[in-house]
Motif scaffolding. Structure first.
Motif, mmCIF file in Angstrom:
data_model
loop_
_atom_site.group_PDB
_atom_site.id
_atom_site.type_symbol
_atom_site.label_atom_id
_atom_site.label_comp_id
_atom_site.label_asym_id
_atom_site.label_seq_id
_atom_site.Cartn_x
_atom_site.Cartn_y
_atom_site.Cartn_z
ATOM 1 N N UNK A 38 0.824 -1.207 0.000
ATOM 2 C CA UNK A 38 0.000 0.000 0.000
ATOM 3 C C UNK A 38 0.856 1.253 0.000
ATOM 4 N N UNK A 39 0.275 2.303 -0.584
ATOM 5 C CA UNK A 39 0.913 3.616 -0.589
ATOM 6 C C UNK A 39 0.880 4.194 0.819
ATOM 7 N N UNK A 40 2.014 4.746 1.265
ATOM 8 C CA UNK A 40 2.092 5.279 2.631
ATOM 9 C C UNK A 40 1.170 6.470 2.855
ATOM 10 N N UNK A 41 0.833 7.177 1.784
ATOM 11 C CA UNK A 41 0.114 8.435 1.958
ATOM 12 C C UNK A 41 -1.408 8.255 2.033
ATOM 13 N N UNK A 44 -3.664 3.569 -0.848
ATOM 14 C CA UNK A 44 -4.073 3.038 -2.146
ATOM 15 C C UNK A 44 -3.129 1.920 -2.566
ATOM 16 N N UNK A 45 -3.611 1.077 -3.467
ATOM 17 C CA UNK A 45 -2.783 -0.030 -3.942
ATOM 18 C C UNK A 45 -1.588 0.526 -4.716
ATOM 19 N N UNK A 46 -0.393 0.066 -4.330
ATOM 20 C CA UNK A 46 0.812 0.556 -5.006
ATOM 21 C C UNK A 46 1.473 -0.540 -5.840
ATOM 22 N N UNK A 47 1.554 -1.759 -5.287
ATOM 23 C CA UNK A 47 2.254 -2.826 -6.011
ATOM 24 C C UNK A 47 1.715 -4.173 -5.553
ATOM 25 N N UNK A 62 9.629 3.531 4.777
ATOM 26 C CA UNK A 62 8.276 3.098 4.414
ATOM 27 C C UNK A 62 7.563 2.529 5.638
ATOM 28 N N UNK A 63 6.225 2.635 5.604
ATOM 29 C CA UNK A 63 5.430 2.017 6.674
ATOM 30 C C UNK A 63 5.338 0.511 6.495
ATOM 31 N N UNK A 64 5.684 0.058 5.293
ATOM 32 C CA UNK A 64 5.633 -1.373 4.987
ATOM 33 C C UNK A 64 4.240 -1.963 5.307
#
Length: 442
Positions: A38-41, A44-47, A62-64
């Motif tokens: 997920x996107x840290x901000x 949203x789906x990032x990868x 990153x928040x991982x």
């Protein structure tokens, strides 16, 4: 010397630990579950990382955060802080079921375990070993209900479920409140009821209560027909009296028209009165008023009307000589004076008072003889006039027998001509008068 080297050892150890990123093996309890970074901000789906089992390298800045998804299950989000020490093997359980519930009409309320959650569409989450009850409601429609289980021995919940409210429901308000409601002949109980009308069908509603005229209405849920109302009222206002008589073949009349014999279901409209008359030869005529008006005695649900024996009937005989002009020719050999004397003698044997006597014109009338009975007054008189042709002496004799009903009205006198009507019977004490005149003059 050894103690002088200890701080240096600790420094290199920490440096080495911070210089190498942790790598975790993430394994879901479903082999087809997806792992998404997920996107840290904005989360949203990032990868997409893979399915079933993936390797995650914890990044420094990153928040991982990882989302694990599978259709039919509530997504699980895990966050792995880089500054914490994690077991290399991480197992993630997806055990909360998810059902995407949608409903029509779109303004219908969706309730879960009795609480309103929303309209049109909701996500339903069922925890492991639990169950939830979903209801879809809208006024004027039959409520749809379904129970979803997340239990090993129960049916697996669907990923999506759609409710369409098609069967209509009418809230029927009933008065009187204890009236019985039936739908298509099946009793539903007393008082207000919810009437269900399936799509493409019609339902006949009846509302009944002893002493009232039945209410009946047909409501349809068919294309092209008027839309069923959300609410309707069934007001029982017209009264019903089940009348039975003794004797059981007595004639029942309303407004001068016979409506039955022995029994009749009398309808009394709201704010109206109906007079019923019961008649039978040999019995006293019976009259009764039933009113369905405020401040009046309520009509009974049933009424038994027993007629009393009419003494006027038992004191008389049926006769076709009553109220008929009978011509009596005088046989040859009897003079006019003698025939008049015989005629007068016979009549005075039955009547005490002669009101008019005129030998020259051959005219004679008696006074009215009155006899009172419980139900009526009978008056009787005789009128005699000349009759026949000029070649033969003849008399026209008319025995008038009339009846006036009392019916609980004001007193009737012998002079109330408008209250009397011809009676096809003769009191027994006058029976034989005509026959005696015929026998002695012919």
């Amino acid at each position: 010397m050894q103690y002088k080297q200890l701080p240096l050892f600790i420094f290199f150890t920490l440096f080495a630990f911070s210089s190498f990123s942790q790598k975790l093996m993430l394994t879901a309890d479903h082999s087809d579950a997806k792992f998404i970074l997920l996107n840290d901000y904005d989360d949203s789906d990032m990868q997409e990382l893979g399915t079933g089992t993936v390797e995650l390298k914890l990044e420094k800045d990153s928040k991982n955060r990882v989302k694990i998804t599978k259709p039919g299950y509530q997504p699980v989000i895990k966050e792995y802080n880089k500054d914490l020490k994690w077991d290399k093997e991480q197992r993630i359980a997806l055990d909360t079921r998810q059902v995407d519930v949608t409903a029509e009409p779109f303004d219908a309320e969706i309730l879960v375990d009795g609480r309103v959650i929303g309209t049109k569409a909701i996500y339903l989450y069922i925890q492991k070993d639990r169950f939830l009850t979903v209801e879809v409601k809208k006024p004027g429609f039959v409520t749809a209900t379904k129970v979803y289980y997340n239990q090993a021995d129960k049916e697996t919940p669907p990923m999506k479920d759609h409710f369409t409210l098609k069967d209509r429901q009418v809230r029927l308000e009933v008065s009187p409140a204890d009236a019985v409601v039936a739908a298509n002949g099946i009793s539903m109980g007393r008082g207000n009821q919810d009437i269900n009308i399936p799509l493409g069908d019609c339902v006949t509603i009846t509302v009944t209560k002893d002493g009232y005229v039945n209410y009946e209405k047909v409501i349809c849920n068919k294309e092209g027909d008027p839309e069923p109302p959300v609410r309707d009222k069934a007001l029982l206002e017209d009264r019903l009296v089940k009348i039975t008589t003794a004797p059981n073949d007595a004639a029942i009349e309303i407004g001068g028209k016979r409506v039955g014999n022995g029994s009749y279901d009398l309808k009394v409209p709201k704010n109206a009165c109906v007079e019923v008359r019961i008649t039978k030869d040999g019995f006293i005529r019976y009259m009764k008023n039933y009113c369905n008006q405020a401040n009046m005695q309520e009509p009974p649900a049933s009424d038994f009307l027993e007629m009393a024996v009419d003494e006027a009937y038992t004191s008389s005989v049926s006769s076709d000589l009553a109220n008929v002009r009978i011509t009596v020719p005088v046989k040859a050999g009897i003079t006019p004076e003698e025939s008049w004397k015989i005629l007068s003698s016979i009549i005075t044997g039955y009547f005490d008072i002669l009101e008019t006597v005129d030998y020259n014109t051959g005219y004679l009338t008696t006074s009215w003889q009155v006899q009172n009975f419980q139900s009526s007054i009978i008056r009787t008189r005789v009128i005699v006039s000349t009759g026949g042709n000029t070649d033969q002496i003849a008399y026209a004799v008319k025995l008038i027998s009339q009846e006036a009903f009392l019916d609980g009205q004001n007193a009737v006198t012998v002079k109330d001509d408008e209250k009397f009507q011809d009676w096809a019977r003769i009191l027994k004490k006058y029976d034989g008068l005509i026959q005696e005149i015929q026998a002695r003059l012919q």
